[in-house]
Design a protein around this motif. Structure first.
Motif, PDB file in Angstrom:
ATOM      1  N   ASN A  77       0.826  -1.204   0.000  1.00 35.53           N
ATOM      2  CA  ASN A  77       0.000   0.000   0.000  1.00 35.53           C
ATOM      3  C   ASN A  77       0.862   1.258   0.000  1.00 35.53           C
ATOM      4  O   ASN A  77       0.564   2.231  -0.695  1.00 35.53           O
ATOM      5  CB  ASN A  77      -0.914   0.010   1.230  1.00 35.53           C
ATOM      6  CG  ASN A  77      -1.759  -1.243   1.334  1.00 35.53           C
ATOM      7  OD1 ASN A  77      -1.262  -2.289   1.743  1.00 35.53           O
ATOM      8  ND2 ASN A  77      -3.018  -1.151   0.968  1.00 35.53           N
ATOM      9  N   ILE A  78       1.925   1.241   0.779  1.00 32.38           N
ATOM     10  CA  ILE A  78       2.819   2.401   0.856  1.00 32.38           C
ATOM     11  C   ILE A  78       3.476   2.664  -0.493  1.00 32.38           C
ATOM     12  O   ILE A  78       3.585   3.816  -0.934  1.00 32.38           O
ATOM     13  CB  ILE A  78       3.881   2.182   1.950  1.00 32.38           C
ATOM     14  CG1 ILE A  78       3.247   2.364   3.328  1.00 32.38           C
ATOM     15  CG2 ILE A  78       5.060   3.123   1.779  1.00 32.38           C
ATOM     16  CD1 ILE A  78       4.187   2.089   4.487  1.00 32.38           C
TER      17      ILE A  78
ATOM     18  N   GLU B 228       2.354   2.158  -3.378  1.00 34.98           N
ATOM     19  CA  GLU B 228       1.415   2.792  -4.304  1.00 34.98           C
ATOM     20  C   GLU B 228       1.367   4.304  -4.101  1.00 34.98           C
ATOM     21  O   GLU B 228       1.100   5.063  -5.024  1.00 34.98           O
ATOM     22  CB  GLU B 228       0.021   2.206  -4.115  1.00 34.98           C
ATOM     23  CG  GLU B 228      -0.141   0.801  -4.669  1.00 34.98           C
ATOM     24  CD  GLU B 228      -1.575   0.315  -4.555  1.00 34.98           C
ATOM     25  OE1 GLU B 228      -2.373   0.991  -3.861  1.00 34.98           O
ATOM     26  OE2 GLU B 228      -1.895  -0.712  -5.160  1.00 34.98           O
ATOM     27  N   ARG B 229       1.643   4.746  -2.881  1.00 37.18           N
ATOM     28  CA  ARG B 229       1.575   6.166  -2.552  1.00 37.18           C
ATOM     29  C   ARG B 229       2.932   6.851  -2.637  1.00 37.18           C
ATOM     30  O   ARG B 229       2.997   8.068  -2.722  1.00 37.18           O
ATOM     31  CB  ARG B 229       0.993   6.341  -1.140  1.00 37.18           C
ATOM     32  CG  ARG B 229      -0.365   5.679  -0.982  1.00 37.18           C
ATOM     33  CD  ARG B 229      -0.922   5.861   0.405  1.00 37.18           C
ATOM     34  NE  ARG B 229      -2.156   5.089   0.558  1.00 37.18           N
ATOM     35  CZ  ARG B 229      -3.070   5.346   1.474  1.00 37.18           C
ATOM     36  NH1 ARG B 229      -2.913   6.344   2.327  1.00 37.18           N
ATOM     37  NH2 ARG B 229      -4.154   4.606   1.556  1.00 37.18           N
ATOM     38  N   ASP B 230       3.991   6.060  -2.555  1.00 37.77           N
ATOM     39  CA  ASP B 230       5.345   6.593  -2.639  1.00 37.77           C
ATOM     40  C   ASP B 230       6.119   5.791  -3.676  1.00 37.77           C
ATOM     41  O   ASP B 230       6.748   4.780  -3.368  1.00 37.77           O
ATOM     42  CB  ASP B 230       6.025   6.515  -1.273  1.00 37.77           C
ATOM     43  CG  ASP B 230       7.412   7.152  -1.261  1.00 37.77           C
ATOM     44  OD1 ASP B 230       7.897   7.545  -2.340  1.00 37.77           O
ATOM     45  OD2 ASP B 230       8.006   7.244  -0.170  1.00 37.77           O
TER      46      ASP B 230
ATOM     47  N   GLU C  72      -1.760   6.735   8.765  1.00 36.96           N
ATOM     48  CA  GLU C  72      -3.005   6.039   8.433  1.00 36.96           C
ATOM     49  C   GLU C  72      -2.862   4.525   8.547  1.00 36.96           C
ATOM     50  O   GLU C  72      -3.852   3.793   8.567  1.00 36.96           O
ATOM     51  CB  GLU C  72      -3.488   6.418   7.037  1.00 36.96           C
ATOM     52  CG  GLU C  72      -2.546   6.056   5.894  1.00 36.96           C
ATOM     53  CD  GLU C  72      -1.583   7.178   5.524  1.00 36.96           C
ATOM     54  OE1 GLU C  72      -1.262   7.307   4.328  1.00 36.96           O
ATOM     55  OE2 GLU C  72      -1.152   7.913   6.437  1.00 36.96           O
TER      56      GLU C  72
ATOM     57  N   TYR D 128       8.373   6.574   5.214  1.00 35.63           N
ATOM     58  CA  TYR D 128       7.072   7.006   4.716  1.00 35.63           C
ATOM     59  C   TYR D 128       6.556   8.216   5.490  1.00 35.63           C
ATOM     60  O   TYR D 128       6.639   8.278   6.720  1.00 35.63           O
ATOM     61  CB  TYR D 128       6.065   5.858   4.834  1.00 35.63           C
ATOM     62  CG  TYR D 128       4.677   6.223   4.352  1.00 35.63           C
ATOM     63  CD1 TYR D 128       4.441   6.512   3.011  1.00 35.63           C
ATOM     64  CD2 TYR D 128       3.600   6.288   5.242  1.00 35.63           C
ATOM     65  CE1 TYR D 128       3.172   6.843   2.567  1.00 35.63           C
ATOM     66  CE2 TYR D 128       2.330   6.610   4.804  1.00 35.63           C
ATOM     67  CZ  TYR D 128       2.122   6.899   3.462  1.00 35.63           C
ATOM     68  OH  TYR D 128       0.867   7.244   3.020  1.00 35.63           O
TER      69      TYR D 128
ATOM     70  N   ALA E 178      -0.136  10.560   5.171  1.00 37.39           N
ATOM     71  CA  ALA E 178      -0.946  11.471   4.361  1.00 37.39           C
ATOM     72  C   ALA E 178      -1.323  12.724   5.143  1.00 37.39           C
ATOM     73  O   ALA E 178      -1.323  13.829   4.589  1.00 37.39           O
ATOM     74  CB  ALA E 178      -2.203  10.755   3.875  1.00 37.39           C
TER      75      ALA E 178
ATOM     76  N   LYS F  90       1.534  15.120   5.109  1.00 37.52           N
ATOM     77  CA  LYS F  90       1.700  15.717   3.778  1.00 37.52           C
ATOM     78  C   LYS F  90       0.701  16.840   3.570  1.00 37.52           C
ATOM     79  O   LYS F  90       1.029  17.888   2.996  1.00 37.52           O
ATOM     80  CB  LYS F  90       1.512  14.640   2.693  1.00 37.52           C
ATOM     81  CG  LYS F  90       2.647  13.636   2.618  1.00 37.52           C
ATOM     82  CD  LYS F  90       2.360  12.581   1.557  1.00 37.52           C
ATOM     83  CE  LYS F  90       3.441  11.531   1.498  1.00 37.52           C
ATOM     84  NZ  LYS F  90       3.135  10.455   0.526  1.00 37.52           N
TER      85      LYS F  90
END
Length: 378
Positions: A236-237, A239-241, A337, A365, A368, A371
């Protein structure tokens, strides 16, 4: 605030039967020694601990009998038979030494051992023998792994990741695949005990190695990690980074794996929620002298079974045993999260900062929520 979860029961309880060991590994968290300690738990005391574990819940934890090298205890067969007679599920984690004979492995199988775990930290005599400090230990351990597999014991291989063996990880995976070993438990170094002198991976490397281990599941491996809870959510991480998956180390490890094992047979993206479904409730570690800790590498003292019952120790220590539910994790880990699924390595935070609830320094990481704050401040 201290949790008061009387019903909390860990999934695994490790019992360090002895500090005595025929190895003096460079990374040993226990700083093992050649002879038994005078304060070692007696046979009767270990049986008492096992009885308390059996009575702690209608569904008691699984036991891992470990050391040191438990084969140096003359009463180890009596302890194992008592564990079986109590109806406790148990696994065995001996040192890969000449004391681990085929006859003893058959004894474990007869007494219902669910698995045996042996450590392999390289693909040749170099890294493994260097870490274990015994010439020939690589060949000995590999032969023991194959022997355990042959007699029908479910066999798990443990590997500690450190700077010297990063590039060997795909080769270890290929070696395990050839041996028919599918359960691989990968330990990430915590600076404690003799491990203070071993060079660790960097945070960037840590994240990329975890993503590669996630990728490796596509080859049918049951990969587990120790002191790397980010592995539960690394898909999952990533996909975001995107920087994690585009890192040179991840690409190199992946290319090496494909060259030896071909393309993955399972789509790893479908496995991202595996840990969310997995009902693992944490660990408890009982040391050779009765001292209790959350794990072998998380050295916060919780009490001693010579002074308090196991249920009392657990009841007053739930924040340390179940930190993700404690509300005490601070910094970016507390704001993340993925707190409920990951929470960061509390052992690494404690070893690095002295605060067991501080952010995990190995995780790169950025949550969110942080950020969003940064964007609003621009």
């Amino acid at each position: 605030m201290q949790n008061e979860h009387d019903s909390y029961v860990p999934s695994l309880v490790f019992i360090e039967t002895t500090k005595a060991c025929d190895y003096s590994c460079r990374h040993c968290r226990a700083e093992s020694q050649s002879i038994s300690s005078p304060d070692e738990l007696s046979t009767a005391e270990i049986k008492g601990v096992l009885k308390q574990i059996r009575e702690i819940s209608p569904s008691p934890p699984e036991i891992v009998i470990t050391g040191g090298n438990f084969l140096l205890r003359p009463d180890i067969r009596e302890i194992i038979e008592y564990t079986r007679n109590l109806g406790l599920k148990f696994s065995a984690s001996p040192a890969g030494s000449p004391l681990l004979t085929e006859e003893f492995m058959k004894f474990l199988a007869r007494n219902g051992a669910r698995s045996i775990s042996l450590s392999l930290d390289g693909t040749d005599h170099g890294s493994h023998d260097w870490l274990r400090r015994i010439p020939g230990s690589f060949d000995l351990t590999l032969n023991l792994i194959l022997q355990a597999k042959k007699i029908g014991l479910k066999t798990q291989v443990n590997t500690t990741v450190f700077r010297r063996n990063i590039e060997e990880l795909p080769y270890i995976a290929a070696l395990l695949k050839d041996a028919g070993i599918t359960t691989w438990e990968v330990f990430f170094l915590i600076k404690t005990g003799r491990g203070m002198t071993v060079e660790d991976v960097t945070p960037d490397e840590y994240m990329q190695i975890n993503l590669w281990l996630h990728y490796l599941r596509g080859y049918g491996f049951n990969v587990r990690t120790v002191e790397s809870p980010v592995f539960r959510v690394i898909g999952n991480i990533a996909e975001r980074d995107a920087s994690i998956g585009s890192g040179s180390l991840y690409r190199r490890l992946t290319e090496m794996t494909v060259s030896m094992l071909g393309v993955p047979v399972v789509e790893t993206a479908k496995q991202k929620t595996w840990e969310a479904r997995h009902s693992f409730h944490g660990t408890l570690f009982i040391g050779h002298n009765g001292e209790v800790h959350p794990s072998g590498l998380f050295n916060v003292p919780l009490g001693n079974i010579r002074e308090n019952s196991l249920r009392d120790i657990i009841g007053r220590s739930v924040d340390f045993l179940d930190p993700r539910s404690s509300g005490r994790i601070s910094g970016k880990c507390g704001r993340c999260e993925f707190l409920a699924s990951c929470g960061g390595s509390r052992a690494r935070s404690y070893a690095s900062t002295g605060d067991p609830f501080a952010p995990d320094p190995a995780c790169t990481y950025v949550p969110a929520s942080l950020k969003e704050v940064a964007l609003r401040q621009q």
